[in-house]
Design a protein around this motif. Sequence first.
Motif, mmCIF file in Angstrom:
data_model
loop_
_atom_site.group_PDB
_atom_site.id
_atom_site.type_symbol
_atom_site.label_atom_id
_atom_site.label_comp_id
_atom_site.label_asym_id
_atom_site.label_seq_id
_atom_site.Cartn_x
_atom_site.Cartn_y
_atom_site.Cartn_z
ATOM 1 N N PHE A 130 0.828 -1.202 0.000
ATOM 2 C CA PHE A 130 0.000 0.000 0.000
ATOM 3 C C PHE A 130 0.865 1.256 0.000
ATOM 4 O O PHE A 130 0.585 2.229 -0.717
ATOM 5 N N ALA A 131 1.921 1.258 0.824
ATOM 6 C CA ALA A 131 2.781 2.440 0.939
ATOM 7 C C ALA A 131 3.485 2.735 -0.379
ATOM 8 O O ALA A 131 3.659 3.904 -0.754
ATOM 9 N N GLU A 132 3.916 1.701 -1.081
ATOM 10 C CA GLU A 132 4.580 1.905 -2.369
ATOM 11 C C GLU A 132 3.627 2.530 -3.376
ATOM 12 O O GLU A 132 4.011 3.421 -4.149
ATOM 13 N N GLU A 133 2.381 2.078 -3.388
ATOM 14 C CA GLU A 133 1.398 2.647 -4.312
ATOM 15 C C GLU A 133 1.096 4.108 -3.948
ATOM 16 O O GLU A 133 0.927 4.960 -4.828
ATOM 17 N N MET A 134 1.029 4.398 -2.655
ATOM 18 C CA MET A 134 0.800 5.776 -2.230
ATOM 19 C C MET A 134 1.997 6.657 -2.567
ATOM 20 O O MET A 134 1.837 7.818 -2.970
ATOM 21 N N GLU A 135 3.190 6.120 -2.398
ATOM 22 C CA GLU A 135 4.403 6.876 -2.756
ATOM 23 C C GLU A 135 4.405 7.222 -4.234
ATOM 24 O O GLU A 135 4.740 8.347 -4.621
ATOM 25 N N GLU A 136 3.995 6.267 -5.053
ATOM 26 C CA GLU A 136 3.937 6.515 -6.496
ATOM 27 C C GLU A 136 2.909 7.593 -6.815
ATOM 28 O O GLU A 136 3.159 8.498 -7.629
ATOM 29 N N MET A 137 1.755 7.521 -6.162
ATOM 30 C CA MET A 137 0.701 8.502 -6.411
ATOM 31 C C MET A 137 1.144 9.895 -5.974
ATOM 32 O O MET A 137 0.996 10.875 -6.726
ATOM 33 N N LEU A 138 1.693 10.016 -4.771
ATOM 34 C CA LEU A 138 2.151 11.314 -4.282
ATOM 35 C C LEU A 138 3.329 11.825 -5.096
ATOM 36 O O LEU A 138 3.499 13.038 -5.248
ATOM 37 N N GLY A 139 4.129 10.903 -5.620
ATOM 38 C CA GLY A 139 5.245 11.299 -6.482
ATOM 39 C C GLY A 139 4.763 11.998 -7.734
ATOM 40 O O GLY A 139 5.397 12.959 -8.208
ATOM 41 N N ARG A 140 3.626 11.554 -8.275
ATOM 42 C CA ARG A 140 3.072 12.214 -9.455
ATOM 43 C C ARG A 140 2.653 13.643 -9.126
ATOM 44 O O ARG A 140 2.817 14.553 -9.944
ATOM 45 N N LYS A 141 2.116 13.844 -7.931
ATOM 46 C CA LYS A 141 1.730 15.201 -7.523
ATOM 47 C C LYS A 141 2.960 16.100 -7.386
ATOM 48 O O LYS A 141 2.944 17.268 -7.795
ATOM 49 N N MET A 142 4.027 15.551 -6.822
ATOM 50 C CA MET A 142 5.243 16.345 -6.647
ATOM 51 C C MET A 142 5.864 16.707 -7.998
ATOM 52 O O MET A 142 6.350 17.827 -8.194
ATOM 53 N N LYS A 143 5.829 15.776 -8.938
ATOM 54 C CA LYS A 143 6.364 16.074 -10.267
ATOM 55 C C LYS A 143 5.558 17.169 -10.956
ATOM 56 O O LYS A 143 6.126 18.037 -11.645
ATOM 57 N N ALA A 144 4.257 17.135 -10.767
ATOM 58 C CA ALA A 144 3.415 18.174 -11.360
ATOM 59 C C ALA A 144 3.767 19.538 -10.791
ATOM 60 O O ALA A 144 3.858 20.540 -11.516
ATOM 61 N N VAL A 145 3.988 19.605 -9.492
ATOM 62 C CA VAL A 145 4.346 20.870 -8.851
ATOM 63 C C VAL A 145 5.721 21.338 -9.328
ATOM 64 O O VAL A 145 5.932 22.544 -9.580
ATOM 65 N N LYS A 146 6.654 20.438 -9.460
ATOM 66 C CA LYS A 146 7.999 20.813 -9.927
ATOM 67 C C LYS A 146 7.953 21.390 -11.336
ATOM 68 O O LYS A 146 8.678 22.345 -11.646
ATOM 69 N N ARG A 147 7.106 20.815 -12.199
ATOM 70 C CA ARG A 147 6.981 21.352 -13.554
ATOM 71 C C ARG A 147 6.451 22.782 -13.519
ATOM 72 O O ARG A 147 6.894 23.649 -14.280
ATOM 73 N N LEU A 148 5.516 23.042 -12.622
ATOM 74 C CA LEU A 148 4.975 24.395 -12.497
ATOM 75 C C LEU A 148 6.032 25.369 -11.978
ATOM 76 O O LEU A 148 6.115 26.516 -12.427
ATOM 77 N N VAL A 149 6.847 24.924 -11.032
ATOM 78 C CA VAL A 149 7.905 25.783 -10.486
ATOM 79 C C VAL A 149 8.893 26.167 -11.582
ATOM 80 O O VAL A 149 9.272 27.339 -11.736
#
Length: 1119
Positions: A130-149
């Motif tokens: 479960f934690a690995e799947e959540m890490e992957e999901m939250l990682g996508r959010k962080m990548k989206a924010v980095k692209r905006l920055v």
Amino acid sequence: MCIFQLCQRSCQPITSPDPVSELTKKQEQAEEEATITRGMMLCCCGRLSAAVRLWITLWIISPSRLFYSAHAQTRIPTETVKLWADAFGGEMFSLATKYSGSHLLQKKYKDVESIIKIEEVDGLELVRKFAEEMEEMLGRKMKAVKRLVNAAEDADLYHEYNVSLEYDYFNSVKVNERDDDGNYVELGSEFILESNKHFNNLPVNTSLSNIQVPTNVYNKDPGILNGVYMSEALNPLFVENFERDPTLTWQYFGSYTGFFRLYPGIKWQPDENGVIAFDCRNRNWYIQAATSPKDIVIVVDISGSMKGLRLSIAKHTITTILDTLGENDFVNIIAYNDYVHYVEPCFKGTLVQADLDNREHFKLLVEELHAKGMGTVKKALKEAFGILSQFNVTGQGSLCNQAIMLITDGAVEDYKQVFEDYNWPDRKVRVFTYLIGREVTFADNAKWIACNNKGYYTQISTLADVQENVMEYLHVLSRPMVINHDHDIIWTEAYMDSALPKSDEVTIKGIGNNLMRQHIYGFTVQLFASQAQSLLLMTTVAMPVFSKKNETRSEGILLGVVGSDVPLGELLKLAPRYKLGVHGYAFLNTNNGYILSHPDLRPLYKEGKKLKPKPNYNSVDLAEVEWEDTDEVLRTAMVNGETGAFSNDVRMPMEKGRRVLFLTNDYFYTVIKETPFSLGVVLTRGHGEYIFIGNISVEEGLHDLQQPDLTLPDEWIYCVTDIDPHHRKLSQLQAVIRYLTGEEPDLECDEELVQEVLFDAVVTAPLEAYWTALVLNSSNSADGVEVAFLGTRAGLVRFSLFVGSEKRVNKKFLTKADKDSIFTMDHFPLWYRRAAEHPPGSFIYYTPYKEGRERRSSSVIASTVVSVTVNKKMAIAAAVGIQLRLELLEKKFWTATRQPNDTDCSTIDGMCPISCDDDNLNCYLIDNNGFILVSKDKKEAAKFLGEVDGSVMQQLLNTGMFKQVMLYDYQAMCKIGYHHHSGARPLLSPFYGLLMALKWFLSNVFLFLMEFNFCGFWHSDSIVDAKSVFHASHKHKKQDMLQPCDTEYPAFVYEPSVKETNSLIECGTCQKMFVVQQITNSNLLLLVTQADCDCSFYPLITLEPHEVKYILLFDMEII
């Protein structure tokens, strides 16, 4: 005259109300009073006749025998009660098994045991997955924010500031607004908005973002226009991010100039006063991303010169500074005049975490400050430096920035030596000075302090100046990070999402101090009643945006902050319920120990008819939810980011604490990498440790899945339907069928869960025909059974109506309006969970809980579980039951509990014939938690037995047939007086409590005297005025406020090893007999008591919670 010598009884203090102890004490007192009375009669009876003396003597020896000389005739025969219980139990068991089809369902699962595999769940492997799947999901959010920055920084790099720039943009408040001539207003062009389910059905524009500007910021200021123009480059990135990851919700950019760019664009509504109060720079996600964690000591001048407006400004300044702090910061407040005072003496010499509770506590204390005396800033600065130095040396606190906030109207002392001794030459502690008032006499001194300690000076002359001036310190603290281009990603604590699906039940307006509140500020939003409260919360991922221009890089210019919201419910979808068992669950918490999501987290409370967020809803500690872990083993491990397992025996409250289950839980936990979060998974020992897997082909199962009596819970994720717009209108059942038939092959579905649903559909299909046959063949004798239903561990539900839906007494059952009766993301249905802790085949009966005065329900639920055993491993496959009218249960009960007049009484020891219809008997049907289902007085139904007859309940506790269990609620809300006073204030002086008690006494005596006219002392007109005061005070009390508190409350549980009991209760002048008999194959008990013996002096035993009070003792010391 008779003289008695009475022994004084000694009293032992008790820490909390104990109904049993109170009961025993009152019983002893009553017996003592009766003995004294009889003694007085004996002592004074010398002049009476011998016959009378004999009568009195016999009364003293055996009082009850005089009133009941033929004691054997008052005896309730236990044999008769057992016959009644067996007859009623057999009748109900026959009825429940017949109409539920439980035997047929058990047989069908038994027939397929050969193709079933029962596997033990590996908790550690499960939580890691479960934690690995959540890490992957939250990682996508962080990548989206980095692209905006990156896009924002590049846009600024190539943008040249133009002071005369003119640029029209979509202002979110003015879009689609027209003037009186029908023309669009300035900055209010046409902006297409469409309702979107993914964004909680709000009208949005998924092609463009738009701009919000606070009322106190000029929307065409050159700084605003240049920033808006530059940030237009984010629009294509917003859309691209959403296309890459359709689970993204709100994306936004908050500028240091005050404007807020939001995607998707919306129509922003001002508040009822026409004000746009939201300022992105004040939000937690902005502040946390713009600065590093910090240790802050606020030093405030409360000398005589600070009286009046200056003190008000100073208090508002402190409050504003506190609002800029988060749970990663540490703070304390020192006030000084002739002496140095900690505003909270309990926090002397230390820093405390700046969580919501502590910040709000400080605000209340600051409001009580008064100005007097002379100002001695040197001592206060020494104390502040001492605290910060100690924390730095011992490795406590934030381990990052340290600062002193000096709030004063002037510094006249020789303070240079303090800085030389404590802060120079390294200047590790920044000092920010806030000069209060319009006077500039001491401005140079305040500037010198700030400039020579790497701080910032500002003057605040009005309350309106506070907000902007306080925010300046954040830019100073962010400079090192900006210069080094440290793009740290931050995650906020949980906060309330008030943009919720609509419901007709609950209304909330302007929830919380969070982003989503401001997205729809001014809208009336409504809470979707069937959704778990803990799933309403969100977290934000954010990153700072810096200027990369070479000419300004050394200045450390912060352009703003980019962020995106993550609903916590989306995270928990990755820990599906069917893998966790009946009582299992998953939860999330931060590295500060605060809950992000937990099935027992209750962020809302009810005030009148409305639900509101609790003041501390996002700072509930894990130890306050998992309170059975008294040594905080679980909390410590999860805060430290460890991976492991932990077991604990727990008391699980149900139905708002009315009932309790005793479980042994296994906890498995691990950290979610690249985040400050940890994940926990709970599995229950026994059936919760196993999951069974049945194999069936699609062809076999698809037909049975399409039967009309079958449903699947929409909160469970069988197939992902909220990404593709074409799938959003599909129910989960429709999505599964289309996926299996090949109509929607691109649907992403949980193959394991879909396979389990197919298997359950085939095994449970025969019940549809069985129930249909019952409906066709039902006779009038079966009138009262309204619904038969079943649910499987895969969430499949079947039900059959035996009456028309319009005739059902409880139409909410098995619908979203009754969340306890359906499968949700948060829990299995109540009828499933309760039946799981009773032997398979044994039915549990209960009346659905109703809040309010009218607690009596018109329906009864009966359910049992169906189990499967393979290789000595037992798993629960399903639960099955019926909904029946309470009238039917009452009819069966009264029929079974009467003896015919021609009964042969020759072998019966006691009253015969007897019937529960007799006036001298009271008969009750109670459940295993002591709640009454059937009574002669219909108003007693659904009440706790102890609230009706305390004498019998106390005796049941004494005999061990019931036991009392204490439960605790660390998220309770308690009433307080309208005016709040600091809890620490009474500790300041040993005389404070005495003075307050005297004040209370005198004020009440005054009101009492004015309410009543003794001997004509007052004129009648005065009495009228006094009454208005008196009644006004009572009206004022009705406006009591609620505040967070801790409570303890009792629950009562039947001990099933005690099948029957009977006893006599001494009630002064009589003895009261009662008989209790277990009813087989159920959780019910038959209670028969004498009705002609008054035991009302026994106190009632209630379930009322009591607030837990904490007293912290400390030594007062003035510095």
